[in-house]
Scaffold this active site. Structure first.
Site, mmCIF file in Angstrom:
data_model
loop_
_atom_site.group_PDB
_atom_site.id
_atom_site.type_symbol
_atom_site.label_atom_id
_atom_site.label_comp_id
_atom_site.label_asym_id
_atom_site.label_seq_id
_atom_site.Cartn_x
_atom_site.Cartn_y
_atom_site.Cartn_z
ATOM 1 N N ARG A 224 2.020 -2.210 -2.370
ATOM 2 C CA ARG A 224 2.888 -3.394 -2.359
ATOM 3 C C ARG A 224 2.748 -4.245 -1.100
ATOM 4 O O ARG A 224 2.615 -5.467 -1.182
ATOM 5 C CB ARG A 224 4.374 -2.989 -2.459
ATOM 6 C CG ARG A 224 4.858 -2.742 -3.844
ATOM 7 C CD ARG A 224 5.906 -1.660 -3.806
ATOM 8 N NE ARG A 224 5.236 -0.425 -3.434
ATOM 9 C CZ ARG A 224 4.629 0.369 -4.316
ATOM 10 N NH1 ARG A 224 4.699 0.083 -5.581
ATOM 11 N NH2 ARG A 224 3.979 1.449 -3.941
ATOM 12 N N THR A 225 2.818 -3.616 0.069
ATOM 13 C CA THR A 225 2.859 -4.413 1.298
ATOM 14 C C THR A 225 1.553 -5.185 1.451
ATOM 15 O O THR A 225 1.551 -6.398 1.691
ATOM 16 C CB THR A 225 3.106 -3.497 2.514
ATOM 17 O OG1 THR A 225 4.219 -2.663 2.220
ATOM 18 C CG2 THR A 225 3.381 -4.304 3.765
ATOM 19 N N LYS B 297 -15.977 5.335 13.857
ATOM 20 C CA LYS B 297 -16.913 5.667 14.956
ATOM 21 C C LYS B 297 -16.165 5.894 16.260
ATOM 22 O O LYS B 297 -16.783 6.051 17.310
ATOM 23 C CB LYS B 297 -17.907 4.515 15.155
ATOM 24 C CG LYS B 297 -18.746 4.204 13.947
ATOM 25 C CD LYS B 297 -19.654 3.010 14.262
ATOM 26 C CE LYS B 297 -19.952 2.207 13.014
ATOM 27 N NZ LYS B 297 -20.395 0.844 13.335
ATOM 28 N N ARG C 162 -0.627 -2.027 9.485
ATOM 29 C CA ARG C 162 0.073 -0.767 9.168
ATOM 30 C C ARG C 162 -0.681 0.353 9.858
ATOM 31 O O ARG C 162 -1.911 0.428 9.775
ATOM 32 C CB ARG C 162 0.134 -0.507 7.662
ATOM 33 C CG ARG C 162 0.710 0.889 7.361
ATOM 34 C CD ARG C 162 0.999 1.134 5.908
ATOM 35 N NE ARG C 162 2.165 0.380 5.462
ATOM 36 C CZ ARG C 162 2.719 0.516 4.259
ATOM 37 N NH1 ARG C 162 2.214 1.388 3.397
ATOM 38 N NH2 ARG C 162 3.768 -0.188 3.923
ATOM 39 N N HIS D 29 9.630 -1.034 9.606
ATOM 40 C CA HIS D 29 8.949 -1.718 8.508
ATOM 41 C C HIS D 29 9.759 -2.985 8.229
ATOM 42 O O HIS D 29 10.421 -3.111 7.206
ATOM 43 C CB HIS D 29 8.921 -0.773 7.294
ATOM 44 C CG HIS D 29 8.016 -1.181 6.176
ATOM 45 N ND1 HIS D 29 7.291 -2.350 6.180
ATOM 46 C CD2 HIS D 29 7.727 -0.574 4.990
ATOM 47 C CE1 HIS D 29 6.589 -2.422 5.050
ATOM 48 N NE2 HIS D 29 6.846 -1.362 4.325
#
Ligand code: CP
Length: 304
Positions: free
Chosen positions: A53-54, A82, A103, A131
């Site tokens: 969703r986000t 890496k 995120r 959030h």
């Protein structure tokens, strides 16, 4: 500064302005149209944890405003694999994009990233931290589908690790909310947060059971027990199936009760609830688009 990191940084006036801007932009999202408001702008999308969703609602929001999306893709496909640091990744991407959505599993990651970026950083979830864009879409959903001022709301599920409910409680403090918490003992809201909320004038109490809480409230906000946040898998198994919302349980609810859930759900809400007038969680997921359109327009100069 235009970074969006934590709900604690937002005044009531700022939140109200974002909600009003989302209301103006919502028709574009409903009609699935495009405006040219952010034409020529590029959104950098950095997700170090899974999301549906986000990520997709931010990308939809950017496309609906006429901008372009530049995604890092999975961690495995990027130079993070890496050993590149978050700080270096941000230094680079901020030179490509006009704003960055981040995120990350580590609490505080978005605030740290903002120190390395000349362009706005928007926190799309930092571990068990914050959030804020979820909270803004939750507030928008409550405003559109119930009432925000003085809302009586029960929060059920994981109150300990749930960043969504922590952010939401701080935001509800601005609206005279009456908050009831329902959770297994192991997942109670941290005492410091309860004290902090009380100091901000929030009426917050703990209910013994969901049956007790559900008769009183306008909104029931259910959260997932998040397996990925438990340091001890045995502790997760002890509480995993402690909450389930069923049609039978809803027989004692107010007729106007709305059930919200940030999603994804696992077993917390019986799918039989989906067809009742109480179910609001898919509408809530849609409201992520107008809210994120508002945020992108505000941080990238499409709107005042
Ligand atoms: N509600 C929410 O943050 O969903 P995603 O994890 O799918 O983005």
């Amino acid at each position: 500064d235009l970074h969006i990191l934590s709900m604690k940084d937002f005044s009531k006036e700022m939140i109200d302005h974002i909600l009003e801007t989302a209301e103006k932009l919502e028709p574009i999202a409903v009609r699935k149209e495009r405006s040219g408001m952010l034409a020529g702008k590029v959104l950098g999308v950095l997700f170090f944890e899974p999301s549906t969703r986000t990520r997709m609602s931010f990308e939809t929001a950017m496309i609906r405003l006429g901008g372009e999306v530049l995604s890092m893709g999975s961690v495995d496909a990027s130079s993070i694999s890496k050993g590149e640091t978050l700080a270096d990744t941000i230094r680079v991407v901020q030179s490509y994009a006009d704003a960055i959505i981040l995120r990350h599993p580590k609490e505080g990651a978005a605030r740290m990233a903002s120190e390395f970026s000349q362009v706005p950083v928007i926190n799309a979830g930092d571990g068990a931290g914050h959030h804020p864009t979820q909270t803004l879409l939750d507030l928008y959903t409550i405003k559109r589908e119930s009432k925000l001022e003085g809302v009586k709301i029960a929060l059920a599920g994981d109150m300990k690790y749930g960043r969504t409910v922590h952010s939401l409680c701080y935001a509800l403090a601005h609206y005279g909310a009456d908050i009831t918490l329902v959770s297994p003992d192991e997942l109670r809201m941290p005492y410091e947060i309860i004290k902090d909320l009380e100091a901000r004038g929030v009426n917050v109490r703990q209910a013994d059971s969901i049956d007790e809480a559900i008769t009183e409230v306008d909104v029931l906000y259910v959260t997932r027990i998040q397996k990925e946040r438990f340091p001890d898998p045995a502790e997760y198994l002890r509480v995993a199936s402690s909450l389930q919302i069923t049609p039978e349980l809803l027989e004692n609810a107010k007729s106007h009760l709305k059930i919200m859930h940030p999603l994804p759900r696992v077993n917390e809400i019986d799918p039989l609830v989906d067809s009742t007038s109480h179910a609001c969680y898919f509408k809530q997921a849609f409201y992520g688009v107008p809210i994120r359109m508002a945020l992108l327009a505000l941080v990238m100069g499409g709107m005042e």
